[in-house]
Design an enzyme around this catalytic site. Sequence first.
Site, PDB file in Angstrom:
ATOM      1  N   SER A 148      97.113  69.028  15.244  1.00 29.53           N
ATOM      2  CA  SER A 148      98.262  68.639  16.054  1.00 29.53           C
ATOM      3  C   SER A 148      98.700  69.841  16.869  1.00 29.53           C
ATOM      4  O   SER A 148      98.565  70.991  16.432  1.00 29.53           O
ATOM      5  CB  SER A 148      99.421  68.177  15.160  1.00 29.53           C
ATOM      6  OG  SER A 148     100.616  68.014  15.921  1.00 29.53           O
ATOM      7  N   TYR A 161     105.079  69.981   8.303  1.00 27.86           N
ATOM      8  CA  TYR A 161     103.872  69.408   8.897  1.00 27.86           C
ATOM      9  C   TYR A 161     103.171  70.442   9.774  1.00 27.86           C
ATOM     10  O   TYR A 161     101.947  70.615   9.708  1.00 27.86           O
ATOM     11  CB  TYR A 161     104.265  68.182   9.713  1.00 27.86           C
ATOM     12  CG  TYR A 161     103.134  67.517  10.454  1.00 27.86           C
ATOM     13  CD1 TYR A 161     102.244  66.673   9.792  1.00 27.86           C
ATOM     14  CD2 TYR A 161     102.969  67.707  11.825  1.00 27.86           C
ATOM     15  CE1 TYR A 161     101.209  66.046  10.475  1.00 27.86           C
ATOM     16  CE2 TYR A 161     101.941  67.087  12.518  1.00 27.86           C
ATOM     17  CZ  TYR A 161     101.063  66.263  11.835  1.00 27.86           C
ATOM     18  OH  TYR A 161     100.044  65.658  12.525  1.00 27.86           O
ATOM     19  N   LYS A 165      99.287  72.024   9.407  1.00 25.05           N
ATOM     20  CA  LYS A 165      98.285  71.936  10.464  1.00 25.05           C
ATOM     21  C   LYS A 165      97.874  73.313  10.975  1.00 25.05           C
ATOM     22  O   LYS A 165      96.714  73.543  11.343  1.00 25.05           O
ATOM     23  CB  LYS A 165      98.799  71.066  11.610  1.00 25.05           C
ATOM     24  CG  LYS A 165      98.925  69.591  11.267  1.00 25.05           C
ATOM     25  CD  LYS A 165      97.593  68.991  10.855  1.00 25.05           C
ATOM     26  CE  LYS A 165      97.668  67.482  10.675  1.00 25.05           C
ATOM     27  NZ  LYS A 165      96.365  66.893  10.281  1.00 25.05           N
ATOM     28  N   THR A 196     100.709  55.437  16.235  1.00 26.28           N
ATOM     29  CA  THR A 196     100.368  55.102  14.856  1.00 26.28           C
ATOM     30  C   THR A 196     101.664  55.035  14.056  1.00 26.28           C
ATOM     31  O   THR A 196     102.759  55.231  14.603  1.00 26.28           O
ATOM     32  CB  THR A 196      99.456  56.184  14.248  1.00 26.28           C
ATOM     33  OG1 THR A 196     100.168  57.435  14.255  1.00 26.28           O
ATOM     34  CG2 THR A 196      98.175  56.328  15.063  1.00 26.28           C
TER      35      THR A 196
END
Length: 277
Positions: A148, A161, A165, A196
Amino acid sequence: MTRPPPQPARAVQTVLITGGSRGIGLAMARAFGMAGAKVLLLARSAPALEDAAAALAAEGIPAWWQAADVTDPASVAAAVSAAIGTHGHIDVLVNNAGRGAQHLWLHQPPEQARQEMETNYFGTLNLLRAVLPHMIARGAGVVLNVSSVCGMVATPSMAGYSASKAAVNLLVHSLRGELAGTGVRLCVFVPGHTATDLGHASRFDRVPMNSPAHVARQAVQAARAGRPEWFASKGDHMLWRVARLSPRLGEWLMAGTTRAVMLDLAATGSPASPSSV
């Protein structure tokens, strides 16, 4: 350091996709299948995988699947062994399984932060440990590690997060040097803000949302090219380049897309619901 010249595109014969039962993973299975590859799917839920395989079969894309937990090294090793035993080899591994939530970091339950790292980083590590020896022995292989831009540019409201990543990115870049000359190519694949479950659960103002189908087509191109990085979104690529030249400017641009959601999160004082594949 000068980069080696790009390698010629190769045909993809067998692709193993984690988090393959829905979202980007299922879209990638469809795109690789339409490109003529054998599709192998891994995810935690057997019923979800069975439904995904049935949907693909209805489109003329047969898919082998096996339930596996990417955070469990024994589960991963057994699934990879079964895949190789059934199909002979793996040309492409797509480390797609992921978990994330948008929140203020101080409000995030510690267990949720641990789950993000376990799935995003250690899940990737477990698949690499299981698949890389096979690819090295064959002298060929491509690994797409779904990352990401949040792992490349500081992102308020996505600290845990982003950290997971960023760990994946540095692992992949480090391993690339160790695998030089083996015929195995590793790629950091950046899908961008995508429609998503995780994408809809996360808010980035003025950032266009990619379709899973677009991201999946980009993944097929990335697997054929085997470049060190591949961005499915031109906006993410531009942001990354800007941030490399001026980290402060990159952070300012990213902060602008999350300012409103930061205010909302501060007002409610509660984290967003996590999403995973």
